[in-house]
Motif scaffolding. Structure first.
Motif, PDB file in Angstrom:
ATOM      1  N   GLY A 125       0.799  -1.040   0.249  1.00 44.39           N
ATOM      2  CA  GLY A 125       0.144   0.367   0.120  1.00 44.39           C
ATOM      3  C   GLY A 125       0.821   0.847  -0.283  1.00 44.39           C
ATOM      4  O   GLY A 125       2.076   1.493   0.669  1.00 44.39           O
ATOM      5  N   PRO A 126       0.423   2.161  -1.005  1.00 44.50           N
ATOM      6  CA  PRO A 126       1.318   3.281  -0.700  1.00 44.50           C
ATOM      7  C   PRO A 126       1.043   4.397   0.546  1.00 44.50           C
ATOM      8  O   PRO A 126       0.416   4.005   1.648  1.00 44.50           O
ATOM      9  CB  PRO A 126       0.262   4.444  -1.803  1.00 44.50           C
ATOM     10  CG  PRO A 126      -1.025   4.119  -1.802  1.00 44.50           C
ATOM     11  CD  PRO A 126      -0.892   2.222  -1.370  1.00 44.50           C
ATOM     12  N   PHE A 127       1.967   5.031   1.011  1.00 44.21           N
ATOM     13  CA  PHE A 127       2.068   5.859   2.287  1.00 44.21           C
ATOM     14  C   PHE A 127       1.010   7.168   1.959  1.00 44.21           C
ATOM     15  O   PHE A 127       0.634   7.550   1.064  1.00 44.21           O
ATOM     16  CB  PHE A 127       3.220   7.082   2.247  1.00 44.21           C
ATOM     17  CG  PHE A 127       3.472   8.074   2.809  1.00 44.21           C
ATOM     18  CD1 PHE A 127       3.066   7.272   4.524  1.00 44.21           C
ATOM     19  CD2 PHE A 127       3.317   8.748   3.011  1.00 44.21           C
ATOM     20  CE1 PHE A 127       3.190   8.217   5.506  1.00 44.21           C
ATOM     21  CE2 PHE A 127       3.386   9.425   4.344  1.00 44.21           C
ATOM     22  CZ  PHE A 127       3.105   9.826   5.229  1.00 44.21           C
ATOM     23  N   ARG A 128      -0.087   7.257   2.735  1.00 44.56           N
ATOM     24  CA  ARG A 128      -1.240   8.304   2.901  1.00 44.56           C
ATOM     25  C   ARG A 128      -0.767   9.258   4.131  1.00 44.56           C
ATOM     26  O   ARG A 128      -1.286   8.190   5.247  1.00 44.56           O
ATOM     27  CB  ARG A 128      -2.703   7.342   2.427  1.00 44.56           C
ATOM     28  CG  ARG A 128      -2.374   6.287   2.064  1.00 44.56           C
ATOM     29  CD  ARG A 128      -3.500   7.928   0.594  1.00 44.56           C
ATOM     30  NE  ARG A 128      -4.407   8.258   1.101  1.00 44.56           N
ATOM     31  CZ  ARG A 128      -5.754   7.531   0.976  1.00 44.56           C
ATOM     32  NH1 ARG A 128      -6.011   7.003   0.704  1.00 44.56           N
ATOM     33  NH2 ARG A 128      -6.935   8.535   1.640  1.00 44.56           N
ATOM     34  N   SER A 129      -0.061  10.228   3.404  1.00 44.53           N
ATOM     35  CA  SER A 129      -0.118  11.501   5.035  1.00 44.53           C
ATOM     36  C   SER A 129      -1.608  12.160   5.091  1.00 44.53           C
ATOM     37  O   SER A 129      -1.260  12.829   6.441  1.00 44.53           O
ATOM     38  CB  SER A 129       0.915  12.332   4.037  1.00 44.53           C
ATOM     39  OG  SER A 129       0.096  12.977   2.856  1.00 44.53           O
ATOM     40  N   ASP A 130      -2.982  11.968   4.404  1.00 47.41           N
ATOM     41  CA  ASP A 130      -3.827  12.101   4.869  1.00 47.41           C
ATOM     42  C   ASP A 130      -4.863  11.205   5.613  1.00 47.41           C
ATOM     43  O   ASP A 130      -4.808  11.425   6.350  1.00 47.41           O
ATOM     44  CB  ASP A 130      -4.676  12.535   3.673  1.00 47.41           C
ATOM     45  CG  ASP A 130      -5.158  11.104   2.913  1.00 47.41           C
ATOM     46  OD1 ASP A 130      -3.933  10.223   1.956  1.00 47.41           O
ATOM     47  OD2 ASP A 130      -6.184  10.681   2.763  1.00 47.41           O
ATOM     48  N   LEU A 131      -4.481   9.830   6.290  1.00 46.59           N
ATOM     49  CA  LEU A 131      -4.371   9.189   6.929  1.00 46.59           C
ATOM     50  C   LEU A 131      -4.101   8.820   8.372  1.00 46.59           C
ATOM     51  O   LEU A 131      -2.850   9.207   8.565  1.00 46.59           O
ATOM     52  CB  LEU A 131      -4.524   7.522   6.051  1.00 46.59           C
ATOM     53  CG  LEU A 131      -5.641   7.512   5.206  1.00 46.59           C
ATOM     54  CD1 LEU A 131      -5.519   5.940   4.827  1.00 46.59           C
ATOM     55  CD2 LEU A 131      -6.638   8.058   4.817  1.00 46.59           C
TER      56      LEU A 131
END
Length: 214
Positions: A125-131
């Protein structure tokens, strides 16, 4: 396939899986997640060395390592090199392999089917700075741990809420005197580090800053 682009190889790493592990970061990533702290690993085609040279360096490490962790960059953007590295590790070590990818499990399923048993555990999974970032061994809570072999099942001990100990970082220095950190820092830790160093009179540029400026 005779060459591989490598960002760095370091031993020991204690913050990316159990024990004292060999840590390999492959160079090049087209995913380029916003907020990534490893912007220096994005550019493809740099740090290119013969695959045989990398395998020789792994030979030196394998006898003392408790496992191999591969990250990047995006390891699956060099699929043949990744297969060569992991197959070689299987030949020289009985220890576990852990691979981090910004892709989802279905996106790398074909590679896994072609190379069964080379990856014990996979974090996808990609890194999600909004999560949120509440889980151990992960930068954002969308990322998942997959145990692909019996040895990989041991990695499921990280499928839990992160503790303070999980946010430790390994510090290493290269031949140019540059420091780099291995591990998964808590949100805001890199900015806090810059503030602490600035207060001590040091000027710092970190890879997450480079991404913001580019």
């Amino acid at each position: 396939m005779t060459t591989v682009s490598v960002s760095r190889l370091h031993f020991p790493i204690t913050t990316l899986g159990p024990g004292r592990r060999a840590g390999l970061w492959l160079q090049g990533c087209s995913i380029r997640c916003p907020g990534c702290i490893s912007v220096d690993t994005w550019e493809p085609g740099t740090g290119t060395v013969p695959v045989a040279e990398l395998l020789d360096r792994l030979n030196v490490i394998a006898g003392e390592a408790d496992g191999l962790t591969v990250s990047g960059g995006e390891p699956f953007e060099q699929p043949d090199a990744l297969a060569a590295v992991l197959a070689h590790w299987r030949a020289i070590s009985l220890t576990s392999t852990l691979v981090f990818t910004g892709r989802e499990l279905g996106e790398v399923g074909g590679w896994l089917a072609e190379h069964p048993g080379l990856v014990d555990a996979l974090i996808t999974g990609p890194f999600r700075s909004d999560l949120p970032q509440t889980l151990a061994l992960r930068g954002s809570d969308n990322q998942r741990i997959h145990a692909l072999t019996a040895a990989g099942a041991g990695m499921l001990s990280y499928d839990r809420v992160a503790t303070t100990a999980d946010r430790r970082l390994d510090v290493a220095f290269d031949e140019h005197g540059h420091a780099w950190l291995a591990g998964i820092p808590a949100r805001g830790e890199m900015a806090r580090l810059r503030r602490v160093l600035a207060a001590a009179g040091h000027r710092t540029v970190t890879s997450d800053m480079v991404g913001a400026l580019s």
